[in-house]
Design a protein around this motif. Sequence first.
Motif, PDB file in Angstrom:
ATOM      1  N   GLU A  19       0.840  -1.198   0.000  1.00 25.70           N
ATOM      2  CA  GLU A  19       0.000   0.000   0.000  1.00 25.70           C
ATOM      3  C   GLU A  19       0.874   1.246   0.000  1.00 25.70           C
ATOM      4  OE1 GLU A  19      -3.285  -0.098  -0.378  1.00 25.70           O
ATOM      5  OE2 GLU A  19      -3.155  -2.295  -0.423  1.00 25.70           O
ATOM      6  N   LEU A  20       0.423   2.265  -0.675  1.00 27.27           N
ATOM      7  CA  LEU A  20       1.182   3.505  -0.779  1.00 27.27           C
ATOM      8  C   LEU A  20       1.209   4.247   0.560  1.00 27.27           C
ATOM      9  CD1 LEU A  20       2.511   5.332  -3.088  1.00 27.27           C
ATOM     10  CD2 LEU A  20       0.380   6.636  -2.989  1.00 27.27           C
ATOM     11  N   PRO A  21       2.386   4.711   0.989  1.00 31.33           N
ATOM     12  CA  PRO A  21       2.457   5.504   2.231  1.00 31.33           C
ATOM     13  C   PRO A  21       1.791   6.872   2.049  1.00 31.33           C
ATOM     14  CG  PRO A  21       4.626   4.696   1.546  1.00 31.33           C
ATOM     15  CD  PRO A  21       3.707   4.483   0.389  1.00 31.33           C
ATOM     16  N   ALA A  22       1.600   7.574   3.154  1.00 31.89           N
ATOM     17  CA  ALA A  22       1.037   8.922   3.114  1.00 31.89           C
ATOM     18  C   ALA A  22       1.980   9.866   2.366  1.00 31.89           C
ATOM     19  CB  ALA A  22       0.804   9.427   4.529  1.00 31.89           C
ATOM     20  N   PHE A  23       1.392  10.866   1.717  1.00 33.19           N
ATOM     21  CA  PHE A  23       2.181  11.831   0.957  1.00 33.19           C
ATOM     22  C   PHE A  23       2.745  12.887   1.905  1.00 33.19           C
ATOM     23  CE2 PHE A  23       2.615  15.779  -1.519  1.00 33.19           C
ATOM     24  CZ  PHE A  23       3.430  15.327  -2.545  1.00 33.19           C
ATOM     25  N   PRO A  24       4.063  13.132   1.874  1.00 37.04           N
ATOM     26  CA  PRO A  24       4.659  14.135   2.765  1.00 37.04           C
ATOM     27  C   PRO A  24       4.464  15.554   2.222  1.00 37.04           C
ATOM     28  CG  PRO A  24       6.363  13.074   1.464  1.00 37.04           C
ATOM     29  CD  PRO A  24       5.064  12.415   1.089  1.00 37.04           C
ATOM     30  N   MET A  25       3.996  16.459   3.091  1.00 34.83           N
ATOM     31  CA  MET A  25       3.694  17.832   2.684  1.00 34.83           C
ATOM     32  C   MET A  25       4.895  18.540   2.069  1.00 34.83           C
ATOM     33  SD  MET A  25       1.231  19.967   2.501  1.00 34.83           S
ATOM     34  CE  MET A  25       0.821  21.716   2.449  1.00 34.83           C
TER      35      MET A  25
END
Length: 227
Positions: A43-49
């Motif tokens: 699963e794709l990790p969260a996108f970093p701001m």
Amino acid sequence: MKKTKLMQLPKGFLFDFDGVIVNSFQSHRSAWESAFKELFHKELPAFPMELAGASPYKIAEYYASTVGKENQFKDLYFLKDEHLNKFFKVPELLPGIREITFFLKENNTPYGIASNATRQFLKNSIYHLNIDFETYFGVQDYKKPKPAPEAYITLANKLGFTVSDFKDIWVFEDSLTGTTAAKLAGMVPIGILTQYSDSELREAGSQFIFPTVLEAFEYLKTHVTQK
């Protein structure tokens, strides 16, 4: 009653794409998710701001690094681009775009798009949204994407501007990455509040701040002398 002080209409208007013209978060996110899962079976990790506005090369490097597959970032980049086209999701058009392009055309003022998104994504989106942008550049058109100034310099040159004109060109940007690029190009960064705060954009170099392009258009109508 105090009279509004008028200014000259800037010589040109350059637009970022994602977060300025469209809300394309879901379009990109779904393509990253499917490509990441196909390539790495995870699963794709969260996108970093901090990567907001960065080139897809940088984003691919980050995602690949999260599973220890840094050497496959190019595979991920190309697969994401393939999924972005194959499973294309029309992004949401943000307020003010039709109004401002009509206004600029009416005043014979050159404008165009310089984005860190891919050229094909820009082309697909412009077509499906039926928006009036004839000149646009994507990440493949630069050796150094934003935050380097090359993207905006390339677009300005294509629109017929010289370096002496740059100080009279407005650049609409929602990211710190793009605002830095506009500032380094010697142009006037205009902040759009879709990702960062007023203070963050001003600190990066934005000279005016608007919630969306619609408010910028309304400002231009009342504060500039038209051609």
